[in-house]
Every structure is written in C-alpha cells, then in structure tokens.
Design a protein around this motif. Structure first.
Motif, PDB file in Angstrom:
ATOM      1  N   LEU A  11       3.229  -5.538  -3.254  1.00  0.00           N
ATOM      2  CA  LEU A  11       2.498  -5.068  -2.075  1.00  0.00           C
ATOM      3  C   LEU A  11       0.995  -5.265  -2.253  1.00  0.00           C
ATOM      4  CD1 LEU A  11       4.481  -1.798  -1.299  1.00  0.00           C
ATOM      5  CD2 LEU A  11       4.272  -3.786   0.205  1.00  0.00           C
ATOM      6  N   GLY A  12       0.517  -5.072  -3.473  1.00  0.00           N
ATOM      7  CA  GLY A  12      -0.902  -5.299  -3.725  1.00  0.00           C
ATOM      8  C   GLY A  12      -1.314  -6.737  -3.456  1.00  0.00           C
ATOM      9  N   LEU A  13      -0.448  -7.682  -3.801  1.00  0.00           N
ATOM     10  CA  LEU A  13      -0.742  -9.089  -3.535  1.00  0.00           C
ATOM     11  C   LEU A  13      -0.584  -9.426  -2.057  1.00  0.00           C
ATOM     12  CD1 LEU A  13       1.052 -10.757  -6.588  1.00  0.00           C
ATOM     13  CD2 LEU A  13      -1.382 -10.242  -6.324  1.00  0.00           C
ATOM     14  N   THR A  14       0.336  -8.748  -1.396  1.00  0.00           N
ATOM     15  CA  THR A  14       0.571  -9.014   0.028  1.00  0.00           C
ATOM     16  C   THR A  14      -0.658  -8.696   0.867  1.00  0.00           C
ATOM     17  OG1 THR A  14       2.930  -8.552  -0.225  1.00  0.00           O
ATOM     18  CG2 THR A  14       2.051  -8.423   1.996  1.00  0.00           C
ATOM     19  N   THR A  15      -1.456  -7.737   0.428  1.00  0.00           N
ATOM     20  CA  THR A  15      -2.650  -7.387   1.191  1.00  0.00           C
ATOM     21  C   THR A  15      -3.612  -8.569   1.316  1.00  0.00           C
ATOM     22  OG1 THR A  15      -3.786  -6.555  -0.798  1.00  0.00           O
ATOM     23  CG2 THR A  15      -2.494  -4.965   0.485  1.00  0.00           C
ATOM     24  N   GLY A  45       1.186  -5.282   8.484  1.00  0.00           N
ATOM     25  CA  GLY A  45       2.253  -4.327   8.245  1.00  0.00           C
ATOM     26  C   GLY A  45       3.614  -4.994   8.141  1.00  0.00           C
ATOM     27  N   CYS A  46       3.838  -5.997   8.978  1.00  0.00           N
ATOM     28  CA  CYS A  46       5.104  -6.754   8.918  1.00  0.00           C
ATOM     29  C   CYS A  46       5.222  -7.509   7.598  1.00  0.00           C
ATOM     30  CB  CYS A  46       5.197  -7.719  10.089  1.00  0.00           C
ATOM     31  SG  CYS A  46       5.474  -6.923  11.682  1.00  0.00           S
ATOM     32  N   TYR A  47       4.119  -8.083   7.129  1.00  0.00           N
ATOM     33  CA  TYR A  47       4.139  -8.761   5.831  1.00  0.00           C
ATOM     34  C   TYR A  47       4.588  -7.799   4.734  1.00  0.00           C
ATOM     35  CZ  TYR A  47       1.520 -12.847   7.564  1.00  0.00           C
ATOM     36  OH  TYR A  47       1.128 -13.989   8.227  1.00  0.00           O
ATOM     37  N   ALA A  48       4.037  -6.598   4.754  1.00  0.00           N
ATOM     38  CA  ALA A  48       4.385  -5.621   3.727  1.00  0.00           C
ATOM     39  C   ALA A  48       5.846  -5.197   3.834  1.00  0.00           C
ATOM     40  CB  ALA A  48       3.476  -4.400   3.846  1.00  0.00           C
ATOM     41  N   ALA A  82       6.733   2.159   0.163  1.00  0.00           N
ATOM     42  CA  ALA A  82       6.795   1.145   1.222  1.00  0.00           C
ATOM     43  C   ALA A  82       5.862   1.491   2.369  1.00  0.00           C
ATOM     44  CB  ALA A  82       8.230   1.012   1.723  1.00  0.00           C
ATOM     45  N   LEU A  83       5.881   2.745   2.802  1.00  0.00           N
ATOM     46  CA  LEU A  83       5.041   3.152   3.927  1.00  0.00           C
ATOM     47  C   LEU A  83       3.554   3.052   3.584  1.00  0.00           C
ATOM     48  CD1 LEU A  83       7.057   6.220   5.277  1.00  0.00           C
ATOM     49  CD2 LEU A  83       6.821   3.961   6.333  1.00  0.00           C
ATOM     50  N   ILE A  84       3.212   3.456   2.368  1.00  0.00           N
ATOM     51  CA  ILE A  84       1.814   3.346   1.943  1.00  0.00           C
ATOM     52  C   ILE A  84       1.404   1.879   1.883  1.00  0.00           C
ATOM     53  CG2 ILE A  84       0.201   3.732   0.038  1.00  0.00           C
ATOM     54  CD1 ILE A  84       1.876   6.244  -0.647  1.00  0.00           C
ATOM     55  N   GLY A  85       2.284   1.035   1.337  1.00  0.00           N
ATOM     56  CA  GLY A  85       1.996  -0.384   1.266  1.00  0.00           C
ATOM     57  C   GLY A  85       1.833  -1.012   2.638  1.00  0.00           C
ATOM     58  N   ILE A  86       2.667  -0.589   3.587  1.00  0.00           N
ATOM     59  CA  ILE A  86       2.546  -1.095   4.952  1.00  0.00           C
ATOM     60  C   ILE A  86       1.209  -0.681   5.552  1.00  0.00           C
ATOM     61  CG2 ILE A  86       3.464  -0.797   7.299  1.00  0.00           C
ATOM     62  CD1 ILE A  86       6.267  -0.688   6.043  1.00  0.00           C
TER      63      ILE A  86
END
Length: 279
Positions: free
Chosen positions: A68-72, A118-121, A151-155
């Motif tokens: 998730l960190g990389l997805t940002t 958000g969709c990416y996450a 998951a929610l935090i990452g989104i």
C-alpha cells in the motif's frame, strides 16, 4: 442554494470522470501496481511459511502495508498526469470555459483522482491478500479486523495522495516538470530532509520527520500492522524503522497530517490556477 452547489460541482466531476475513463492512464498505472503487490505478498507468504507453526506471525499484514505504501506513488502520479495533462494538451481552456469558475475544476480533479487512488489501493489489497494467502497456504492469515483496518487506512492514504497529486499538477501545470519534481521529492528529497531533521539534537526537531507528507502516509499505513506483528510496546519502534522516522504519532494523527498537506496543496493549486493566463 444546496442544489446549486451540487449542480456546480456535479457536472465537473462527471466531466472529469469521463476524461479519466476514456484514457489508458488509469489502467496503465493500475496493472504495475497490482503486479507489484502480488510479487511482494508472494514473497511475504513464502517467508511466513518458512517459520515453524509456533513462530509464525501475521506477516502478510506487513507485506500488504508495504504494498500500500508503494501504491500511493502510483496514485500521486495519476493525479499529477491527469491534472497537468490538461495544460500539456491545451484542453484546459475549454474545460474552464465550460465550467463556472476554476475552483470546481480543481475540486473535481482532486475528487476523481482521490477515487482512482482509492481504487488502486483496494486492488492492491485484494491482489496482495490472494497472492500472499496462496503462497503461505493460509497458515498465518491475519485477523479480519486488523486486515480491514489496514486496508481502509491504505485506501484513505492512497486517495489523499491522488488528490494531492492533482493539486500539485494543477499548480505546476508543466506535466514533465510536475512529474519529475514529485518523484524526486518522494524518492530523494524527503529522505534528505528526514535525514537532516533526524541529525538534529533536540528530540522535537527529530520527530518532525514523521510529519512530512510521504512519511506521514507510511506511518498511517504501518501503524496497525506493526502493533499486530510486534505488539503495542514494540510497534512504534517498528514503525520508526520501516518509515525512517523518529517518535511517530498514532496512525490517526498521521492520517490527519497527510490530509492537511493535501488541503494545503489544494489551496496552492487553487490560488495559482485562479491567476494563471491560459490564452
């Protein structure tokens, strides 16, 4: 009045959504993001399965958080390219002429880019969990509560970075310059600033590294996984190690810090765009 506001922002959002959906950019960034998550979480699953049953920890939670960190980064890149691309392709003039004011244009870009981020996450989490569970056989699957919270935090973090990217792309307007500047800051600039802050003597100055935008997002994403894997006493130290910060705040505070950075970028983008000559 409320109906007028909904109409004023609803039309630009629909227009921006159609623009995003009609290009290859959103899925061109989604595919590598998902593949990266699969590779990272397969490795995490294999690593987890290497431990004996009594020693196994929910490391899948950590690998999902890392993904998730990389997805940002992908979310931020999408926001920058989507916003600055209007200036590169000279479609921004038509966009402004067909919209009441420039503020709704920026807001719509930030909201749609946030949705894409958000969709990416969400895809990152689903792909990562499936890959990781397949790799470790589900022997150390994390609890539903911590996994859902992560998951929610990452989104939320990815959505904020998408919006921040759109605001930054609007403020800079030069697509290549904005993209290079963003990546240089995330990959090099923030590391250097964080290192300088942590080299200072006062503890208060060293702790400021947690409040840089990139670090704040990582602190938010790593907070719950670190506590689940290492325990509440050692969790903050794990977050320090993973995010490269000193004295990190709670994940909720870090999320608010990133939201504040996003709002600040939005204000700057609004001020710059409102004064820019597009003729």
């Amino acid at each position: 009045m409320a109906g007028g506001v909904r109409v004023a922002i609803g039309a630009p959002i629909r227009a921006e959504f159609r623009k995003v959906a009609s290009t290859k950019l959103w899925w061109g960034l989604l595919i590598p993001s998902a593949l990266l998550s699969i590779m990272i979480n397969v490795f995490g699953g294999v690593f987890t399965a290497a431990f004996t049953e009594s020693e196994r920890l929910p490391l899948l939670l950590g690998s999902v958080a890392y993904s998730l960190g990389l997805t940002t980064v992908f979310a931020a890149v999408h926001g920058v390219v989507a916003a600055a691309g209007e200036y590169r392709h000279r479609t921004v003039t038509t966009t402004y002429l067909t919209t009441r004011g420039r503020g709704p244009v920026l807001l719509s870009k930030m909201l749609v880019s946030a949705g894409v981020g958000g969709c990416y996450a969400a895809v990152t989490v689903v792909a990562g969990v499936i890959a990781g569970a397949a790799a470790d056989g589900g022997v150390a699957f994390p609890g539903a509560g911590p996994l859902a919270a992560t998951a929610l935090i990452g989104i939320a973090v990815s959505a904020l970075w998408g919006a921040l990217g759109a605001a930054f792309g609007t403020a800079v307007s030069n697509q290549v310059g904005a993209l290079v500047s963003l990546l240089l800051y995330l990959m090099v600039g923030e590391l250097l600033i964080g290192a300088l802050l942590q080299a200072a003597d006062p503890q208060a100055v060293r702790s400021l590294s947690s409040y840089l935008p990139g670090n704040a997002g990582e602190v938010a994403v790593y907070g719950i996984p670190a506590n689940e894997i290492a325990g509440p006493a050692t969790g903050p130290q794990v977050v320090e190690l993973l995010a490269g910060v000193t004295d990190p705040p709670a994940w909720s505070v870090a999320l608010l810090v990133l939201a504040a950075w996003t709002a600040a970028a939005g204000v700057v983008g609004w001020l710059v765009a409102g004064r820019r000559d597009i003729t």
